[in-house]
Design a protein around this motif. Structure first.
Motif, PDB file in Angstrom:
ATOM      1  N   HIS A 103      -6.541   3.398   2.127  1.00  0.00           N
ATOM      2  CA  HIS A 103      -7.062   4.689   1.674  1.00  0.00           C
ATOM      3  C   HIS A 103      -7.720   5.454   2.827  1.00  0.00           C
ATOM      4  N   ASN A 104      -8.565   4.770   3.582  1.00  0.00           N
ATOM      5  CA  ASN A 104      -9.261   5.415   4.697  1.00  0.00           C
ATOM      6  C   ASN A 104      -8.283   5.947   5.740  1.00  0.00           C
ATOM      7  N   LYS A 117      -6.853  -2.367   0.369  1.00  0.00           N
ATOM      8  CA  LYS A 117      -6.870  -1.106  -0.379  1.00  0.00           C
ATOM      9  C   LYS A 117      -7.778  -0.090   0.299  1.00  0.00           C
ATOM     10  N   ALA A 118      -8.972  -0.531   0.663  1.00  0.00           N
ATOM     11  CA  ALA A 118      -9.935   0.375   1.304  1.00  0.00           C
ATOM     12  C   ALA A 118      -9.416   0.866   2.649  1.00  0.00           C
ATOM     13  N   SER A 143       0.806  -1.208   0.000  1.00  0.00           N
ATOM     14  CA  SER A 143       0.000   0.000   0.000  1.00  0.00           C
ATOM     15  C   SER A 143       0.848   1.271   0.000  1.00  0.00           C
ATOM     16  N   THR A 192     -13.120  -5.661   8.715  1.00  0.00           N
ATOM     17  CA  THR A 192     -13.520  -6.126   7.383  1.00  0.00           C
ATOM     18  C   THR A 192     -12.941  -7.463   6.951  1.00  0.00           C
ATOM     19  N   ARG A 222      -9.223  -1.234  11.013  1.00  0.00           N
ATOM     20  CA  ARG A 222     -10.069  -1.380   9.811  1.00  0.00           C
ATOM     21  C   ARG A 222     -10.006  -2.806   9.272  1.00  0.00           C
ATOM     22  N   PRO A 270      -9.094  -6.089  -1.856  1.00  0.00           N
ATOM     23  CA  PRO A 270      -9.903  -4.872  -1.729  1.00  0.00           C
ATOM     24  C   PRO A 270     -10.006  -4.358  -0.297  1.00  0.00           C
ATOM     25  N   GLU A 271     -10.064  -5.251   0.686  1.00  0.00           N
ATOM     26  CA  GLU A 271     -10.154  -4.828   2.081  1.00  0.00           C
ATOM     27  C   GLU A 271      -8.925  -4.016   2.488  1.00  0.00           C
TER      28      GLU A 271
END
Length: 100
Positions: free
Chosen positions: A93-94, A89-90, A11, A70, A66, A86-87
């Motif tokens: 980003h958050n 990445k999200a 990331s 998730t 996070r 995707p978990e």
């Protein structure tokens, strides 16, 4: 340990003093959270823009919280250093948005 390094490496780059492990639906074992934090914070400091290296604790706390919200622990344990689900990445980003 390589999986934890991959989280930050994939990331490239949360909030609160310590990770929250008791209130999340997928609470990870405390030793897994501690290992993640120990690996994440120095990597964040090394990759953060100048003047932001001191935000590693906040970023890493946010990220592990996070992920616990998730991603089941078994999936977290099996993360591949070359993949970014995707978990992740999200969450990345958050958390970056929250600290910058």
């Amino acid at each position: 340990m390589k999986r934890f390094a991959a989280l930050l490496g994939a990331s490239s780059l949360c909030l609160g003093a310590l990770p929250t492990i008791a209130t999340t639906p997928n609470a990870y074992p405390p030793e897994a959270v501690a290992a993640f934090m120990a690996d994440c914070e120095p990597k964040f400091a090394a990759q953060a823009p100048p003047g932001f290296g001191d935000r590693g604790d906040r970023y890493c706390t946010c990220l592990i919280n996070r992920l616990q919200e998730t991603m089941p622990y078994e999936q977290f344990r099996q993360l591949d250093p070359n993949e970014e689900p995707p978990e992740l990445k999200a969450a990345t980003h958050n958390c970056i948005t929250a600290i910058f």
